[in-house]
Write a protein that holds these residues in place. Structure first.
Motif, short mmCIF file in Angstrom:
data_model
loop_
_atom_site.label_atom_id
_atom_site.label_comp_id
_atom_site.label_asym_id
_atom_site.label_seq_id
_atom_site.Cartn_x
_atom_site.Cartn_y
_atom_site.Cartn_z
N ARG A 3 0.84 -1.19 0.00
CA ARG A 3 0.00 0.00 0.00
C ARG A 3 0.88 1.25 0.00
NH1 ARG A 3 -0.46 -1.68 5.28
NH2 ARG A 3 0.10 -0.15 6.84
N VAL A 4 0.37 2.29 -0.62
CA VAL A 4 0.96 3.62 -0.58
C VAL A 4 -0.16 4.53 -0.13
CG1 VAL A 4 2.07 5.45 -1.88
CG2 VAL A 4 2.55 3.06 -2.47
N GLN A 5 0.05 5.21 1.00
CA GLN A 5 -1.00 6.08 1.54
C GLN A 5 -0.51 7.52 1.56
OE1 GLN A 5 -1.74 3.24 5.06
NE2 GLN A 5 -3.61 4.44 4.88
N TYR A 6 -1.44 8.44 1.33
CA TYR A 6 -1.16 9.87 1.35
C TYR A 6 -2.05 10.52 2.39
CZ TYR A 6 1.06 8.68 -3.03
OH TYR A 6 1.86 8.11 -3.97
N ASP A 7 -1.57 11.61 3.01
CA ASP A 7 -2.38 12.30 4.01
C ASP A 7 -3.42 13.19 3.32
OD1 ASP A 7 -1.10 14.68 3.23
OD2 ASP A 7 0.19 14.75 5.00
N ASP A 8 -4.19 13.92 4.10
CA ASP A 8 -5.27 14.75 3.57
C ASP A 8 -4.76 15.87 2.66
OD1 ASP A 8 -7.11 13.20 4.91
OD2 ASP A 8 -7.20 14.55 6.65
N ASP A 9 -3.47 16.23 2.80
CA ASP A 9 -2.88 17.27 1.95
C ASP A 9 -2.22 16.69 0.71
OD1 ASP A 9 -3.62 19.33 3.71
OD2 ASP A 9 -1.86 18.94 4.97
N GLY A 10 -2.33 15.38 0.51
CA GLY A 10 -1.74 14.75 -0.66
C GLY A 10 -0.27 14.42 -0.51
N GLN A 11 0.25 14.55 0.71
CA GLN A 11 1.65 14.23 0.96
C GLN A 11 1.80 12.75 1.31
OE1 GLN A 11 4.17 16.61 0.61
NE2 GLN A 11 2.45 17.74 -0.23
N LEU A 12 2.91 12.16 0.89
CA LEU A 12 3.16 10.76 1.18
C LEU A 12 3.17 10.53 2.68
CD1 LEU A 12 3.93 8.00 -0.04
CD2 LEU A 12 6.32 8.66 0.24
N ASP A 13 2.45 9.50 3.13
CA ASP A 13 2.32 9.20 4.54
C ASP A 13 2.96 7.88 4.91
OD1 ASP A 13 1.20 9.76 7.20
OD2 ASP A 13 -0.13 8.08 6.77
N GLU A 14 2.72 6.82 4.11
CA GLU A 14 3.22 5.50 4.48
C GLU A 14 3.37 4.64 3.24
OE1 GLU A 14 2.13 1.93 7.61
OE2 GLU A 14 0.57 3.34 7.05
N VAL A 15 4.42 3.81 3.23
CA VAL A 15 4.64 2.85 2.15
C VAL A 15 4.91 1.50 2.78
CG1 VAL A 15 6.11 2.19 0.22
CG2 VAL A 15 5.64 4.61 0.65
N VAL A 16 4.18 0.47 2.32
CA VAL A 16 4.40 -0.89 2.78
C VAL A 16 4.54 -1.77 1.54
CG1 VAL A 16 3.43 -2.84 4.05
CG2 VAL A 16 3.01 -0.51 4.86
#
Length: 58
Positions: A3-16
């Motif tokens: 998964r690649v997740q982004y925060d509410d501002d569209g910034q990278l948050d987490e990569v698994v």
């Protein structure tokens, strides 16, 4: 699970990724991080920063 997740501002948050990671220092504060997925695809991230802690976990 991949998964690649982004925060509410569209910034990278987490990569698994499920097939490994590669982190390499490219310059004094420049880093390269690649995550491999079991299907052969990758996600690559270049960033600047300072490592403040390294933990090896069982």
């Amino acid at each position: 699970m991949n998964r690649v997740q982004y925060d509410d501002d569209g910034q990278l948050d987490e990569v698994v990724t499920d097939a490994g990671m590669h982190l390499e220092r490219m310059s004094e504060h420049g880093w390269f991080l690649a995550g491999q997925r079991s299907d052969g695809t990758e996600i690559a991230i270049w960033f600047r920063g300072k490592v403040t802690l390294v933990e090896e976990r069982i």
